[in-house]
Design an enzyme around this catalytic site. Sequence first.
Site, PDB file in Angstrom:
ATOM      1  N   CYS A  80       0.841  -1.196   0.000  1.00 19.87           N
ATOM      2  CA  CYS A  80       0.000   0.000   0.000  1.00 19.87           C
ATOM      3  C   CYS A  80       0.875   1.245   0.000  1.00 19.87           C
ATOM      4  O   CYS A  80       1.914   1.288   0.632  1.00 19.87           O
ATOM      5  CB  CYS A  80      -0.886  -0.024   1.241  1.00 19.87           C
ATOM      6  SG  CYS A  80      -1.931   1.427   1.432  1.00 19.87           S
ATOM      7  N   CYS A  83       0.422   4.301   4.414  1.00 20.29           N
ATOM      8  CA  CYS A  83       1.128   4.565   5.672  1.00 20.29           C
ATOM      9  C   CYS A  83       2.612   4.265   5.552  1.00 20.29           C
ATOM     10  O   CYS A  83       3.079   3.226   6.009  1.00 20.29           O
ATOM     11  CB  CYS A  83       0.537   3.705   6.780  1.00 20.29           C
ATOM     12  SG  CYS A  83      -1.193   3.993   7.067  1.00 20.29           S
ATOM     13  N   CYS A 161      -8.572  -1.770   7.358  1.00 22.00           N
ATOM     14  CA  CYS A 161      -7.585  -0.704   7.220  1.00 22.00           C
ATOM     15  C   CYS A 161      -7.585   0.006   8.567  1.00 22.00           C
ATOM     16  O   CYS A 161      -8.578   0.624   8.950  1.00 22.00           O
ATOM     17  CB  CYS A 161      -7.970   0.253   6.098  1.00 22.00           C
ATOM     18  SG  CYS A 161      -6.849   1.671   6.006  1.00 22.00           S
ATOM     19  N   GLN A 285     -12.467  18.039   6.869  1.00 19.41           N
ATOM     20  CA  GLN A 285     -11.193  17.479   7.340  1.00 19.41           C
ATOM     21  C   GLN A 285     -11.363  15.997   7.688  1.00 19.41           C
ATOM     22  O   GLN A 285     -12.365  15.642   8.299  1.00 19.41           O
ATOM     23  CB  GLN A 285     -10.711  18.242   8.565  1.00 19.41           C
ATOM     24  CG  GLN A 285     -10.394  19.711   8.294  1.00 19.41           C
ATOM     25  CD  GLN A 285      -9.046  19.926   7.632  1.00 19.41           C
ATOM     26  OE1 GLN A 285      -8.293  18.989   7.399  1.00 19.41           O
ATOM     27  NE2 GLN A 285      -8.753  21.171   7.300  1.00 19.41           N
ATOM     28  N   TYR A 314      -9.395  30.673   1.799  1.00 16.68           N
ATOM     29  CA  TYR A 314      -9.454  29.232   1.487  1.00 16.68           C
ATOM     30  C   TYR A 314     -10.317  28.561   2.563  1.00 16.68           C
ATOM     31  O   TYR A 314      -9.880  27.623   3.230  1.00 16.68           O
ATOM     32  CB  TYR A 314      -8.063  28.604   1.439  1.00 16.68           C
ATOM     33  CG  TYR A 314      -7.044  29.379   0.627  1.00 16.68           C
ATOM     34  CD1 TYR A 314      -6.880  29.102  -0.730  1.00 16.68           C
ATOM     35  CD2 TYR A 314      -6.261  30.372   1.204  1.00 16.68           C
ATOM     36  CE1 TYR A 314      -5.944  29.811  -1.483  1.00 16.68           C
ATOM     37  CE2 TYR A 314      -5.329  31.078   0.459  1.00 16.68           C
ATOM     38  CZ  TYR A 314      -5.168  30.802  -0.886  1.00 16.68           C
ATOM     39  OH  TYR A 314      -4.242  31.497  -1.616  1.00 16.68           O
ATOM     40  N   GLU A 335     -13.606  31.494  -0.704  1.00 17.50           N
ATOM     41  CA  GLU A 335     -13.428  30.108  -1.164  1.00 17.50           C
ATOM     42  C   GLU A 335     -13.825  30.018  -2.632  1.00 17.50           C
ATOM     43  O   GLU A 335     -14.813  30.624  -3.057  1.00 17.50           O
ATOM     44  CB  GLU A 335     -14.310  29.196  -0.285  1.00 17.50           C
ATOM     45  CG  GLU A 335     -14.634  27.829  -0.828  1.00 17.50           C
ATOM     46  CD  GLU A 335     -13.410  26.935  -1.015  1.00 17.50           C
ATOM     47  OE1 GLU A 335     -12.562  26.854  -0.107  1.00 17.50           O
ATOM     48  OE2 GLU A 335     -13.315  26.325  -2.087  1.00 17.50           O
ATOM     49  N   ASP A 383      -5.563  29.008   4.777  1.00 23.21           N
ATOM     50  CA  ASP A 383      -5.467  27.542   4.823  1.00 23.21           C
ATOM     51  C   ASP A 383      -5.478  27.021   3.390  1.00 23.21           C
ATOM     52  O   ASP A 383      -6.428  26.363   2.962  1.00 23.21           O
ATOM     53  CB  ASP A 383      -6.651  26.983   5.637  1.00 23.21           C
ATOM     54  CG  ASP A 383      -6.589  25.468   5.790  1.00 23.21           C
ATOM     55  OD1 ASP A 383      -5.577  24.855   5.389  1.00 23.21           O
ATOM     56  OD2 ASP A 383      -7.563  24.894   6.308  1.00 23.21           O
ATOM     57  N   CYS A 410      -0.822  22.323   4.852  1.00 21.46           N
ATOM     58  CA  CYS A 410      -0.627  20.873   4.778  1.00 21.46           C
ATOM     59  C   CYS A 410       0.648  20.540   4.010  1.00 21.46           C
ATOM     60  O   CYS A 410       0.879  19.388   3.682  1.00 21.46           O
ATOM     61  CB  CYS A 410      -1.843  20.199   4.146  1.00 21.46           C
ATOM     62  SG  CYS A 410      -2.228  20.840   2.520  1.00 21.46           S
TER      63      CYS A 410
HETATM   64  N1  SAH Z   1     -10.213  25.814   5.735  1.00 21.20           N
HETATM   65  C1  SAH Z   1     -11.021  24.714   5.280  1.00 21.20           C
HETATM   66  C2  SAH Z   1     -10.590  24.146   3.927  1.00 21.20           C
HETATM   67  C3  SAH Z   1      -9.132  23.998   3.652  1.00 21.20           C
HETATM   68  S1  SAH Z   1      -8.755  23.102   2.178  1.00 21.20           S
HETATM   69  C4  SAH Z   1     -11.062  23.623   6.333  1.00 21.20           C
HETATM   70  O1  SAH Z   1     -10.274  23.633   7.272  1.00 21.20           O
HETATM   71  O2  SAH Z   1     -11.925  22.751   6.234  1.00 21.20           O
HETATM   72  C5  SAH Z   1      -8.340  24.373   1.035  1.00 21.20           C
HETATM   73  C6  SAH Z   1      -9.521  25.042   0.388  1.00 21.20           C
HETATM   74  O3  SAH Z   1      -9.046  26.017  -0.530  1.00 21.20           O
HETATM   75  C7  SAH Z   1     -10.416  24.110  -0.434  1.00 21.20           C
HETATM   76  O4  SAH Z   1     -11.732  24.244   0.020  1.00 21.20           O
HETATM   77  C8  SAH Z   1     -10.264  24.627  -1.883  1.00 21.20           C
HETATM   78  O5  SAH Z   1     -11.444  24.506  -2.625  1.00 21.20           O
HETATM   79  C9  SAH Z   1      -9.919  26.072  -1.657  1.00 21.20           C
HETATM   80  N2  SAH Z   1      -9.173  26.756  -2.724  1.00 21.20           N
HETATM   81  C10 SAH Z   1      -8.279  26.249  -3.584  1.00 21.20           C
HETATM   82  N3  SAH Z   1      -7.745  27.213  -4.367  1.00 21.20           N
HETATM   83  C11 SAH Z   1      -8.331  28.387  -3.993  1.00 21.20           C
HETATM   84  C12 SAH Z   1      -8.178  29.753  -4.431  1.00 21.20           C
HETATM   85  N4  SAH Z   1      -7.334  30.073  -5.377  1.00 21.20           N
HETATM   86  N5  SAH Z   1      -8.925  30.690  -3.801  1.00 21.20           N
HETATM   87  C13 SAH Z   1      -9.782  30.352  -2.809  1.00 21.20           C
HETATM   88  N6  SAH Z   1      -9.957  29.085  -2.356  1.00 21.20           N
HETATM   89  C14 SAH Z   1      -9.249  28.105  -2.948  1.00 21.20           C
END
Ligand code: SAH
Length: 453
Positions: A80, A83, A161, A285, A314, A335, A383, A410
Amino acid sequence: MDLVKKNEVYTIDITGMTHEGQGVGRIDNFTVFVDGPVEGEKVEIKIIKVKKSYAIGKLLQVLEPSSDRTEPFCPSYKRCGGCSLQHMNYEASLRFKTNVVRESIRRIGGLENVVVHDTVGMEQPVNYRNKAQYPIGRYKDGIRAGFYAKRSHEIIDCATCTIQHSVSDRVRAVVKEYIEKNNISTYDEITGEGLVRHIMTRVGFKTGEVMVVLVINGRNIPSQKKLVDRLVKEIPEIKSVVLNVNTKRTNVILGDENIVVYGRDTITDYIGEFKFNISPLSFFQVNPVQTEVLYRKALDYAQLTGKETVFDLYCGIGTISLFLSKKAKRIYGVEVVEAAVKDAWENAKVNGVENAEFIVGEAEKVIPEMYEKGVRADVVVVDPPRKGCDEAVLKTLVDMKPERIVYVSCNPATLARDLKYLAEGGFEVREVQPVDMFPWTYHVECVALIEKK
Ligand code: SAH
């Protein structure tokens, strides 16, 4: 380099690890990457590929094992791609992640004085995922449902899993047996024919509610009522069964259309005190326990008093916005995915949050426009996806000079790159807290505190 030859066997010391957890060693001065060793080990390897500036080795045996080495708990570990750190104990995997972050901040970010805390691990780093996606296919030995083998699309069957919530295994088993017994066809990536493609599950950890999504190359499954009855009888936690129509010849798992065949079209879960409706397609998440740890740290770093205007860039379905809403004056979430913004408005309403507003668009377009119009933030949370923030976003932040930026990331490499930009633009990077959102994989989530100088 003719010193390092393909198919030759060498003994090397593993002196480092890549950010993906491969061991790094040298033959004279030539770099070799090997899957499987732990830093500090002496190993015997066979060279399987020689490139201009590095070689790839295959681990033959560990001659001097590290005290961090442990037996992987998953029988599918070798096949896999998931992990990749199971050959070291959990503490060692956390130290590995902290190091990846420290090294990125230092090397890519060029920042020497940033405090990078130890990675916050889980008390029980198992059964942590709330979403599973199992590909399914027919082979000579019968139906297989599980995961794709490393660097391939061969499906490996696996009964459990360990990183998934246990209900996902139960769903997988029921669907697999049904398909096998009723001779239902499965999708073939090569011909584009056959019906069932993936089994997806989503679980609300706090509510116990389960959603089953069957991704199909069509619009119904033969005698699907029997399958649904079976699922609900065996697993009463199921509150929603959805057929997701994906007739495209693509690697993308989900199609755009959902047909609810049992129960509701969403399930519910909580992060902290906030309630979220989760639909088959929305981003949520995957590790709800650590998400709460991460968001609490973000809230802590934001140091809100109730007077601040906050940007949540984001924002997805608005999870962080809601988490911060009680302590801020006003929140603007931005977003790009329209459906997520719709969910964000809905989630704000469900939770009685009235000071949050959500805007559809690319952060790199929306933020400069808002700045032009005179909208200022005291605190900005970002984010972004793995590729990090667009430079136009960072530039606007440098011009706008909010008191604080809380950066959730991330990907340590793009985090470090963006921190460098902000540091050069008049901000001070104070500290970084890595959080283990994805135990046993090489992925690590971080939250960073950045303040105006
Ligand atoms: N903060 C949220 C999501 C984070 S994931 C949480 O914690 O659940 C990152 C997010 O950025 C996704 O929802 C994705 O659709 C969005 N995204 C990607 N590119 C973007 C852009 N250029 N402008 C705005 N949002 C964007």
